[in-house]
Design a protein around this motif. Structure first.
Motif, mmCIF file in Angstrom:
data_model
loop_
_atom_site.group_PDB
_atom_site.id
_atom_site.type_symbol
_atom_site.label_atom_id
_atom_site.label_comp_id
_atom_site.label_asym_id
_atom_site.label_seq_id
_atom_site.Cartn_x
_atom_site.Cartn_y
_atom_site.Cartn_z
ATOM 1 N N ASN A 432 0.829 -1.387 -0.088
ATOM 2 C CA ASN A 432 0.076 -0.200 0.078
ATOM 3 C C ASN A 432 0.791 1.085 0.150
ATOM 4 N N ARG A 433 2.163 1.206 0.841
ATOM 5 C CA ARG A 433 2.734 2.391 0.817
ATOM 6 C C ARG A 433 3.503 2.489 -0.411
ATOM 7 N N ALA A 434 4.174 1.596 -0.929
ATOM 8 C CA ALA A 434 4.805 1.495 -2.238
ATOM 9 C C ALA A 434 3.849 1.809 -3.393
ATOM 10 N N PHE A 435 2.724 1.363 -3.633
ATOM 11 C CA PHE A 435 1.900 1.799 -4.559
ATOM 12 C C PHE A 435 1.358 3.186 -4.444
ATOM 13 N N SER A 436 1.065 3.636 -3.585
ATOM 14 C CA SER A 436 0.741 5.033 -3.251
ATOM 15 C C SER A 436 1.474 6.144 -3.017
ATOM 16 N N ARG A 437 2.883 5.558 -2.600
ATOM 17 C CA ARG A 437 3.939 6.685 -2.249
ATOM 18 C C ARG A 437 3.543 7.514 -1.185
ATOM 19 N N SER A 461 -3.576 18.384 -5.978
ATOM 20 C CA SER A 461 -4.004 19.458 -5.252
ATOM 21 C C SER A 461 -3.103 20.541 -5.294
ATOM 22 N N VAL A 462 -3.260 21.662 -4.507
ATOM 23 C CA VAL A 462 -2.493 22.682 -4.771
ATOM 24 C C VAL A 462 -1.120 22.185 -3.857
ATOM 25 N N ASN A 463 -1.267 21.581 -3.041
ATOM 26 C CA ASN A 463 -0.086 21.298 -1.773
ATOM 27 C C ASN A 463 0.481 19.728 -2.107
ATOM 28 N N GLN A 464 -0.360 18.735 -2.637
ATOM 29 C CA GLN A 464 0.391 17.350 -2.757
ATOM 30 C C GLN A 464 -0.538 16.742 -3.683
ATOM 31 N N PRO A 465 -0.117 15.477 -4.333
ATOM 32 C CA PRO A 465 -1.006 14.727 -5.067
ATOM 33 C C PRO A 465 -1.794 13.643 -4.059
ATOM 34 N N HIS A 466 -2.971 13.358 -4.698
ATOM 35 C CA HIS A 466 -3.705 12.375 -4.078
ATOM 36 C C HIS A 466 -3.990 11.161 -4.996
ATOM 37 N N PRO A 467 -3.213 10.061 -4.815
ATOM 38 C CA PRO A 467 -3.674 8.765 -5.663
ATOM 39 C C PRO A 467 -4.947 8.067 -5.696
ATOM 40 N N ILE A 468 -5.601 7.934 -6.755
ATOM 41 C CA ILE A 468 -7.004 7.478 -6.899
ATOM 42 C C ILE A 468 -6.759 5.785 -6.650
ATOM 43 N N VAL A 469 -7.818 5.301 -5.998
ATOM 44 C CA VAL A 469 -7.880 4.007 -5.580
ATOM 45 C C VAL A 469 -8.759 3.339 -6.815
ATOM 46 N N LEU A 470 -8.383 2.467 -7.649
ATOM 47 C CA LEU A 470 -8.874 1.827 -8.570
ATOM 48 C C LEU A 470 -9.742 0.586 -8.092
ATOM 49 N N LEU A 471 -8.813 -0.235 -7.393
ATOM 50 C CA LEU A 471 -9.467 -1.554 -6.798
ATOM 51 C C LEU A 471 -9.062 -1.550 -5.221
ATOM 52 N N THR A 472 -9.877 -2.377 -4.742
ATOM 53 C CA THR A 472 -9.322 -2.834 -3.243
ATOM 54 C C THR A 472 -9.701 -4.353 -3.007
ATOM 55 N N LEU A 473 -8.676 -5.043 -2.623
ATOM 56 C CA LEU A 473 -8.903 -6.385 -2.279
ATOM 57 C C LEU A 473 -8.475 -6.562 -0.884
ATOM 58 N N PRO A 474 -9.258 -7.699 -0.325
ATOM 59 C CA PRO A 474 -9.280 -8.022 1.207
ATOM 60 C C PRO A 474 -8.004 -8.822 1.233
ATOM 61 N N ILE A 475 -7.934 -9.118 2.709
ATOM 62 C CA ILE A 475 -6.884 -9.553 2.924
ATOM 63 C C ILE A 475 -6.898 -11.374 2.469
ATOM 64 N N ARG A 547 5.488 -3.211 -11.959
ATOM 65 C CA ARG A 547 4.685 -4.320 -12.734
ATOM 66 C C ARG A 547 3.754 -4.848 -12.223
ATOM 67 N N LEU A 548 3.974 -5.376 -10.909
ATOM 68 C CA LEU A 548 2.662 -5.900 -10.213
ATOM 69 C C LEU A 548 1.583 -5.100 -10.063
ATOM 70 N N LYS A 549 1.645 -3.727 -9.835
ATOM 71 C CA LYS A 549 0.607 -2.939 -9.824
ATOM 72 C C LYS A 549 -0.124 -2.883 -11.314
ATOM 73 N N ASN A 550 0.782 -2.764 -12.269
ATOM 74 C CA ASN A 550 0.123 -2.751 -13.754
ATOM 75 C C ASN A 550 -0.586 -4.028 -13.899
ATOM 76 N N VAL A 551 0.038 -5.182 -13.748
ATOM 77 C CA VAL A 551 -0.708 -6.459 -13.792
ATOM 78 C C VAL A 551 -2.025 -6.410 -13.293
ATOM 79 N N LEU A 552 -2.151 -6.053 -11.760
ATOM 80 C CA LEU A 552 -3.388 -6.083 -11.181
ATOM 81 C C LEU A 552 -4.252 -5.434 -11.776
ATOM 82 N N ILE A 553 -3.905 -4.145 -12.352
ATOM 83 C CA ILE A 553 -4.814 -3.063 -12.692
ATOM 84 C C ILE A 553 -5.316 -3.513 -14.238
ATOM 85 N N GLN A 554 -4.340 -4.192 -15.053
ATOM 86 C CA GLN A 554 -5.007 -4.912 -16.237
ATOM 87 C C GLN A 554 -5.931 -6.114 -16.221
#
Length: 592
Positions: A432-437, A461-475, A547-554
């Protein structure tokens, strides 16, 4: 003093000698030396047994061997020629066009496709293609080729679809043993498998009988190294280092291993150099030639470290340079009863400790004597930490590795059963921290340890970026799996760790994602989850995480035109929270 020379030391140094001939034809170069008392080195491999068995069958396949220079392609070609003809090849180029007749079949042998011109290389591949199209042909091929050269030649041949598909599919997906053409990629072989056998041959006592008459035998670091490297525990520790390299996605060739292990024993010195050092009373230098210094590439021999792939990689582990209290405490103060006996057994008056020199420095330090000996002990400590790493079997010694989570990683590989929810939770937090930074933390509203948030482009935003959540997977959709090797014909790593991610219900027909989790990626994510900055090990890992994030999105996300909300992260005091921007029933924007 009468000079004594051990012929086997000269042979070991043939492995470590750098010359154009040596680099270009390592197998031929080494085999031209005299046979040692214990016989020539024979590493029995699954792939050699496979090739021997298949080529002896009535209807054998053709085989292409790919891999890096030094992976043993020439060696395997030589062994197969021995099997088919009963003697060593004299002129390799003859076997390209004049086959060996065996069991009604005609075998053409190409020991290196890269040595041939482009036209000749294409001709051979076209001849090979003809055997795939005409089943009654008696011709078979054994071709050794670097992967890049093979792919390049295949791409320039017009037609020959069956050959192209067979080669490209097997290069990408692994060998197809049932086909009439088998492509074996030696880059996949785990060289660590052969470390104990190579060391057993190098330390075989028959190879060291010449040393019995040497006047400096007790002061010789080479002889000391041989004695210590016969211990199974030391060999297994060296094997573990090779396994760590492989689990870091670093491939070590057979040639690299032999060069490195030979240097680990001799340090690049021959008998006359050692004897001269002792005669000139320069034997204090001999302690630097201990195997546990040579193995990382000594600082006084930077040229070898630069040319040795293994030494260069192991040097980056930085073993012994960091002070660890429990280890330094043992080195300096020993312990009581069993610990003290162990200390005396490890730190005896041997050549690697310059006999009494270390003990004198240790005594002066513990007695509080103000002298140069205080600094002397500090100089000894890195040396002694490396010695402990190889010669003491204690959990504390793993702290000398640069991997904080190595013991956990190893335990996961050894304990294949179990859910390991705590570790999965940490990995989810790290991802989560690596994907969203962003430094996401667990809250009632933001389940950073229990849900994997797959984010994409940023809303600024003016001060900082806000990453958009495309998908949520439970544990529950994420678990650790251990895959065991299933290839009977290649010496592969016994076990590999994967992160198994199943798709959400809306994408139930999608295939699960199996993400290989090597030691670097595991360390990267666990450290981030433990509070380290995302830049830790980023050079080695960031690309694979993306690459993992891109595969999950695709594979797992869909375009939902009816969706009326978007989720994103926003700062809230000292943490981040998940917010949803939606359009309500009246068509107005609302944030929740």
């Amino acid at each position: 003093m009468g000079w004594v020379s051990n012929r086997f030391v000269a042979l070991l140094n043939r492995y470590t000698t750098a010359s154009p001939d040596h680099e270009a034809a390592f197998d031929e170069y080494v085999s031209n030396g005299p046979e040692p008392p214990a016989g020539s080195l024979r590493l029995t491999t699954k792939i050699e047994q496979f090739l021997t068995n298949r080529f002896r069958q009535p209807h054998p396949p053709s085989v292409i061997l790919t891999g890096n220079a030094g992976d043993g392609k020439t060696y395997l070609c030589r062994q197969i020629v021995n099997v088919l003809r009963g003697k060593e090849p004299e002129q390799w180029e003859v076997l390209i066009d004049q086959p060996i007749e065996y069991n009604t079949m005609r075998f053409f042998i190409v020991k290196d496709l890269s040595e041939l011109s482009e036209e000749k290389g294409k001709e051979i591949l076209q001849r090979l293609s003809q055997t795939l199209q005409t089943s009654d042909l008696r011709d078979r091929y054994l071709i050794a080729a670097n992967e890049g050269r093979l792919r390049d030649l295949i791409s320039t041949i017009a037609g020959h679809k069956e050959l192209k598909e067979a080669v490209q599919t097997q290069l990408d997906q692994g060998p197809a043993y049932h086909q009439s053409l088998i492509v074996l990629n030696l880059n996949r072989v785990a060289t660590s498998t052969f470390v104990p056998a190579a060391l057993a041959w190098m330390t075989n006592q028959r190879n060291w009988q010449d040393c019995d008459e040497c006047p400096v035998r007790e002061k010789c670091p080479i002889r000391f190294n041989v004695t210590r490297l016969t211990a199974q525990s030391v060999q297994q520790r060296i094997k573990m280092l090779y396994e760590l390299l492989e689990r870091s996605n670093e491939h070590v060739t057979i040639r690299d291993m032999l060069v490195h292990l030979a240097y680990t024993i001799s340090g690049g010195f021959d008998c006359s150099q050692v004897q001269q050092q002792v005669q000139e009373r320069e034997d204090m230098y001999m302690s630097r030639l201990a195997y546990y210094e040579n193995i990382f590439g000594r600082d006084d021999d930077v040229s070898f470290r630069q040319k040795s792939h293994v030494a260069r990689l192991l040097h980056r582990f930085n073993i012994g340079s960091q002070s660890i209290f429990a280890i330094d405490e043992f080195i300096i103060n020993g312990g009581e009863t069993i610990a003290e006996q162990q200390h005396q057994a490890i730190f005896g008056e041997t050549v690697d400790l310059h006999f009494k020199a270390f003990h004198q420095a240790r005594w002066a330090y513990t007695e509080g004597i103000e002298s140069e000996r205080d600094q002397a002990l500090l100089r000894w400590l890195p040396h002694c930490r490396r010695k402990l790493f190889f010669e003491r079997n204690h959990p504390d010694d793993q702290q000398l590795l640069p991997f904080r989570y190595f013991s956990i990683y190893q335990r996961l590989l050894d304990q294949r059963q179990g859910t390991h929810e705590g570790i999965v939770s940490q990995l989810i937090k790290g991802l989560n921290r690596a994907f969203s930074r962003l430094y996401l933390t667990q809250t009632e509203q933001l389940r950073a340890n229990e849900r994997l948030y797959i984010t994409t482009q940023y809303v600024h935003s003016v001060n900082q970026p806000h990453p958009i959540v495309l998908l949520t997977l439970p544990i529950e959709n994420i678990r650790l799996t251990v895959n065991t090797t299933s290839d009977q014909h290649l010496d592969l790593p016994e076990r590999s760790l994967y992160l198994h991610i199943t798709p959400p219900p809306i994408q139930r027909h999608a295939e699960p994602v199996e993400w290989p989790l090597n030691i670097l990626l595991f360390e990267h994510l666990m450290r981030i989850a433990d509070g380290c900055h995302i830049s830790i090990l980023a050079d080695e890992c960031e690309l694979e995480v993306r690459r993992l994030k891109n595969v999950l999105i695709q594979q797992f996300t869909t375009v939902d035109t009816s969706a009326n909300e978007v989720a994103f992260f926003v700062p809230a005091r000292h943490r981040y929270e998940l917010r949803r921007l939606r359009i309500d029933e009246q068509g107005r924007l609302a944030i929740s």
